[in-house]
Design a protein around this motif. Structure first.
Motif, PDB file in Angstrom:
ATOM      1  N   ALA A 146      81.592   6.183 -82.600  1.00  0.00           N
ATOM      2  CA  ALA A 146      80.321   5.812 -81.975  1.00  0.00           C
ATOM      3  C   ALA A 146      79.766   6.975 -81.156  1.00  0.00           C
ATOM      4  N   LEU A 147      80.631   7.682 -80.456  1.00  0.00           N
ATOM      5  CA  LEU A 147      80.190   8.843 -79.682  1.00  0.00           C
ATOM      6  C   LEU A 147      79.661   9.934 -80.603  1.00  0.00           C
ATOM      7  N   THR A 148      80.343  10.162 -81.714  1.00  0.00           N
ATOM      8  CA  THR A 148      79.879  11.156 -82.693  1.00  0.00           C
ATOM      9  C   THR A 148      78.514  10.781 -83.234  1.00  0.00           C
ATOM     10  N   TYR A 149      78.320   9.506 -83.549  1.00  0.00           N
ATOM     11  CA  TYR A 149      77.023   9.027 -84.040  1.00  0.00           C
ATOM     12  C   TYR A 149      75.947   9.226 -82.974  1.00  0.00           C
ATOM     13  N   SER A 150      76.291   8.953 -81.725  1.00  0.00           N
ATOM     14  CA  SER A 150      75.334   9.117 -80.626  1.00  0.00           C
ATOM     15  C   SER A 150      74.933  10.572 -80.450  1.00  0.00           C
ATOM     16  N   VAL A 151      75.893  11.470 -80.508  1.00  0.00           N
ATOM     17  CA  VAL A 151      75.592  12.898 -80.391  1.00  0.00           C
ATOM     18  C   VAL A 151      74.729  13.355 -81.558  1.00  0.00           C
ATOM     19  N   SER A 152      75.032  12.865 -82.754  1.00  0.00           N
ATOM     20  CA  SER A 152      74.220  13.195 -83.925  1.00  0.00           C
ATOM     21  C   SER A 152      72.791  12.685 -83.755  1.00  0.00           C
ATOM     22  N   SER A 153      72.642  11.489 -83.207  1.00  0.00           N
ATOM     23  CA  SER A 153      71.305  10.938 -82.953  1.00  0.00           C
ATOM     24  C   SER A 153      70.561  11.767 -81.924  1.00  0.00           C
TER      25      SER A 153
END
Length: 83
Positions: free
Chosen positions: A67-74
């Motif tokens: 989820a953190l990786t997805y957030s950083v990507s966003s």
């Protein structure tokens, strides 16, 4: 200015969805840990951890990191869009 507002709105939507997915996964893991959830026979995979509690804890860490990786990507996408 409208472009910034639309981009920020999309970013917030992405983060909100990521949070929703994370909570759903954590609720499922909680059910597994306390034996309220089992794999149905229709699920065409094997799942038989040696230690369910350890598997749940490791899966929680993975889910949070994903989820953190997805957030950083966003966030990266948002910065790209506003430039």
């Amino acid at each position: 200015m409208t472009s910034y507002s639309n981009n920020l709105k999309q970013f917030k939507t992405n983060i909100g969805q990521s949070n929703h997915f994370l909570i759903t996964i954590l609720v499922g893991l909680d059910g597994i840990q306390y034996a309220d959830v089992t794999k149905r026979n229709e699920f065409s995979t094997s799942w038989n951890p040696k230690n369910v509690n350890i598997s749940v804890q490791r899966s929680r860490v993975f889910a949070k990191e994903a989820a953190l990786t997805y957030s950083v990507s966003s966030l990266d996408g948002y910065f790209h869009d506003i430039n």
